[in-house]
Design an enzyme around this catalytic site. Structure first.
Site, PDB file in Angstrom:
ATOM      1  N   LYS A 112     -45.429  81.360-144.605  1.00  0.00           N
ATOM      2  CA  LYS A 112     -45.305  80.360-143.537  1.00  0.00           C
ATOM      3  C   LYS A 112     -46.607  80.354-142.751  1.00  0.00           C
ATOM      4  O   LYS A 112     -47.337  81.351-142.740  1.00  0.00           O
ATOM      5  CB  LYS A 112     -44.152  80.727-142.586  1.00  0.00           C
ATOM      6  CG  LYS A 112     -43.617  79.563-141.809  1.00  0.00           C
ATOM      7  CD  LYS A 112     -42.624  78.761-142.632  1.00  0.00           C
ATOM      8  CE  LYS A 112     -42.053  77.577-141.881  1.00  0.00           C
ATOM      9  NZ  LYS A 112     -40.915  76.989-142.598  1.00  0.00           N
TER      10      LYS A 112
HETATM   11  P1  NAD Z   1     -39.700  67.771-136.824  1.00  0.00           P
HETATM   12  O1  NAD Z   1     -40.891  68.148-136.052  1.00  0.00           O
HETATM   13  O2  NAD Z   1     -39.786  66.621-137.779  1.00  0.00           O
HETATM   14  O3  NAD Z   1     -38.462  67.479-135.845  1.00  0.00           O
HETATM   15  C1  NAD Z   1     -38.028  68.350-134.850  1.00  0.00           C
HETATM   16  C2  NAD Z   1     -37.017  67.594-133.997  1.00  0.00           C
HETATM   17  O4  NAD Z   1     -36.401  68.492-133.097  1.00  0.00           O
HETATM   18  C3  NAD Z   1     -37.623  66.479-133.139  1.00  0.00           C
HETATM   19  O5  NAD Z   1     -36.742  65.380-133.116  1.00  0.00           O
HETATM   20  C4  NAD Z   1     -37.698  67.116-131.757  1.00  0.00           C
HETATM   21  O6  NAD Z   1     -37.707  66.143-130.701  1.00  0.00           O
HETATM   22  C5  NAD Z   1     -36.423  67.919-131.787  1.00  0.00           C
HETATM   23  N1  NAD Z   1     -36.343  69.010-130.819  1.00  0.00           N
HETATM   24  C6  NAD Z   1     -37.273  69.952-130.513  1.00  0.00           C
HETATM   25  N2  NAD Z   1     -36.778  70.786-129.570  1.00  0.00           N
HETATM   26  C7  NAD Z   1     -35.521  70.347-129.299  1.00  0.00           C
HETATM   27  C8  NAD Z   1     -34.497  70.785-128.422  1.00  0.00           C
HETATM   28  N3  NAD Z   1     -34.668  71.851-127.638  1.00  0.00           N
HETATM   29  N4  NAD Z   1     -33.321  70.102-128.390  1.00  0.00           N
HETATM   30  C9  NAD Z   1     -33.130  69.022-129.192  1.00  0.00           C
HETATM   31  N5  NAD Z   1     -34.063  68.569-130.040  1.00  0.00           N
HETATM   32  C10 NAD Z   1     -35.239  69.224-130.091  1.00  0.00           C
HETATM   33  O7  NAD Z   1     -39.243  69.099-137.599  1.00  0.00           O
HETATM   34  P2  NAD Z   1     -38.380  69.203-138.932  1.00  0.00           P
HETATM   35  O8  NAD Z   1     -39.313  69.239-140.081  1.00  0.00           O
HETATM   36  O9  NAD Z   1     -37.278  68.224-138.880  1.00  0.00           O
HETATM   37  O10 NAD Z   1     -37.789  70.687-138.795  1.00  0.00           O
HETATM   38  C11 NAD Z   1     -36.594  70.955-138.055  1.00  0.00           C
HETATM   39  C12 NAD Z   1     -36.061  72.334-138.461  1.00  0.00           C
HETATM   40  O11 NAD Z   1     -35.776  72.334-139.866  1.00  0.00           O
HETATM   41  C13 NAD Z   1     -37.015  73.493-138.231  1.00  0.00           C
HETATM   42  O12 NAD Z   1     -36.252  74.627-137.889  1.00  0.00           O
HETATM   43  C14 NAD Z   1     -37.660  73.696-139.591  1.00  0.00           C
HETATM   44  O13 NAD Z   1     -38.169  74.994-139.769  1.00  0.00           O
HETATM   45  C15 NAD Z   1     -36.479  73.412-140.495  1.00  0.00           C
HETATM   46  N6  NAD Z   1     -36.817  73.019-141.867  1.00  0.00           N
HETATM   47  C16 NAD Z   1     -37.637  71.961-142.130  1.00  0.00           C
HETATM   48  C17 NAD Z   1     -37.909  71.596-143.446  1.00  0.00           C
HETATM   49  C18 NAD Z   1     -38.735  70.372-143.790  1.00  0.00           C
HETATM   50  O14 NAD Z   1     -38.808  70.046-144.987  1.00  0.00           O
HETATM   51  N7  NAD Z   1     -39.334  69.685-142.845  1.00  0.00           N
HETATM   52  C19 NAD Z   1     -37.360  72.340-144.503  1.00  0.00           C
HETATM   53  C20 NAD Z   1     -36.505  73.417-144.210  1.00  0.00           C
HETATM   54  C21 NAD Z   1     -36.245  73.738-142.888  1.00  0.00           C
END
Ligand code: NAD
Length: 421
Positions: A112
């Site tokens: 990561k």
């Molecule tokens: P992103 O940056 O696209 O979206 C994050 C979202 O969370 C945004 O809408 C933001 O406004 C919101 N957010 C942040 N803090 C918040 C809070 N306190 N309350 C409510 N909403 C809040 O990120 P993502 O890629 O969607 O990742 C989200 C989660 O999924 C993370 O934990 C990441 O590690 C995990 N994840 C992502 C992927 C991927 O392919 N992108 C894969 C596996 C896991």
């Protein structure tokens, strides 16, 4: 270097992974020295990322890349840009990636990366310079057979394109060095929605197994970024009633079900849920007070804790779309309340499986279509899901311990076969 126990008011995200890892290790048959070897990361680097800002000043950011375990294949994991990123958070997320690729039995290890920065405060050219500088500084340890980044919080296909371009300047055209790229640059059709689609797919399997009718089920989703918005889109398509969603600013609520296609369009046009007026607006944390059949945290680690909300959450099932959204003490409370928890390394594995497909296609210089992509993804996820359910039943353990145990055994087996000397 030991991680701090706390970050701000809550438990440090690394501690969540460490506790879960150690609790599972106790029930597996692996030895003490194997445990030590598996928990500790293979390599960690911290880099200085100096960026020329638009006003001419140079600002220095700090970046990290942690390679947790590479016994089963090249190390794989996203890059996060967020003000709270620190070495320990990245270490915990890297360990989760090794577990996720192990559980899904795909030929990768775990890694990561991240930069401590609030990207909302950067212009697009500043974001590009930051990404390129970070890539230069960690470039030595990347490579299609060494370590392959992907998107995570606040990074997207454009950021992956800059990583690809910067790495390729030094090493020649190398699309397989990073996944989650735009389709015209070797991205795989389907990868962008893969995590959300996978979350929705696992939700449908679990709902069926645990007696929840998905059609009409009341669902709340915290976070409306890549994962949350696509999860909402696919679950809405399956007939579920998405009653609440949130982003970093606020939550939207409609007991009769939100119009997800309209909100999806609004969010991607405005980059926020703020200003959408066809639903009741709640404080973002009030999403957890909404009574639901299924709750899906899809934002950041530690979102559900004993201090904040575990006691009053009323739901039947939690699907961990985010990584480590539930603290260990909150988990105890939720399990006592008989809430089914589908762990992150199972629920959100669609992203890394999609990345695996993109990498394979880049190496073969061949492109599959979206249908083939999703069919193959769902087959792998279903196999992983069934293995977790079966072991949990056989050993009478919760689903997280079951998922972790399968993954840890696979990592330990690979390490053993490669030999210790
Ligand atoms: P992103 O940056 O696209 O979206 C994050 C979202 O969370 C945004 O809408 C933001 O406004 C919101 N957010 C942040 N803090 C918040 C809070 N306190 N309350 C409510 N909403 C809040 O990120 P993502 O890629 O969607 O990742 C989200 C989660 O999924 C993370 O934990 C990441 O590690 C995990 N994840 C992502 C992927 C991927 O392919 N992108 C894969 C596996 C896991």
């Amino acid at each position: 270097m030991r991680a701090p126990e706390k970050r701000g008011e809550g438990i440090h995200p690394y501690k969540i992974v460490e506790i879960q890892f150690e609790e599972t290790m106790r029930i597996t048959g692996i030895t003490y020295s194997e445990k030590k070897d598996l928990l500790f990361p293979f390599r960690e680097i911290t880099v200085e990322v100096p960026v020329r800002m638009d006003n001419g000043d140079v600002e220095v950011f700090v970046g990290y890349r942690v390679q947790h375990n590479g016994a089963r294949g090249p190390m794989k994991g996203g890059v996060r840009f967020h003000p709270e990123v620190d070495l320990y958070e990245v270490r915990g997320l890297a360990a989760l990636m090794s577990l996720k690729t192990g559980l899904m039995d795909i030929p990768f290890g775990g890694a990561k990366g991240g930069v401590t920065v609030d990207p909302a405060k950067l212009s697009l050219p500043e974001l590009e310079r930051l990404t390129r500088k970070y890539t230069q500084r960690i470039g030595l340890i990347l490579g299609p057979f060494r370590d392959i980044p992907a998107p995570d919080v606040n990074t997207n296909a454009q950021v992956m394109a800059w990583i690809f371009d910067e790495y390729s300047k030094a090493h020649g055209f190398t699309p397989a060095v990073v996944t989650g790229k735009p389709v015209p640059l070797g991205g795989a059709p389907g990868r962008e929605e893969a995590t959300g689609r996978g979350v929705a797919f696992i939700t449908s399997l679990a709902a069926k197994d645990f007696g929840i009718e998905l059609k009409g089920a009341r669902i709340a989703i915290q976070g409306f970024g890549n994962v949350g918005s696509n999860t909402a889109k696919f679950l809405y398509g399956m007939g579920a009633k998405i009653v609440a969603i949130s982003d970093v600013h606020l939550a939207l609520f409609n007991p009769g079900g939100l119009n997800i296609p309209e909100i999806y369009e609004y969010y991607y046009k405005n980059k926020t849920l703020k200003g959408y007026d066809a639903a009741e607006v709640l404080d973002r944390e009030d999403l957890f007070k909404v009574e639901t059949d299924i709750l899906i945290p899809a934002a950041l680690g530690g979102a559900i804790s004993k201090e904040k909300n575990a006691d009053f959450i009323k739901t039947r099932m939690i699907i961990e779309a985010a990584n480590s959204p539930i603290t260990p003490t909150a988990e105890k409370t939720l399990l006592e309340k008989k809430i089914v928890i589908i762990p992150d390394i199972l629920a959100n594995a669609g992203g890394v499986i999609g990345s695996y497909f993109e990498w394979v296609q880049n190496l073969q210089e061949f492109r599959w279509d979206r249908d083939e992509f999703f069919q193959k993804m769902e087959r792998i996820m279903e196999k992983g899901y069934k293995a977790v359910i079966d072991l949990a039943k056989k050993e009478n353990i919760d689903l997280r311990k079951s998922a972790y145990a399968i993954a840890i055994e696979r990592l330990a087996e690979a390490e053993r076969l490669r030999g210790s000397y």
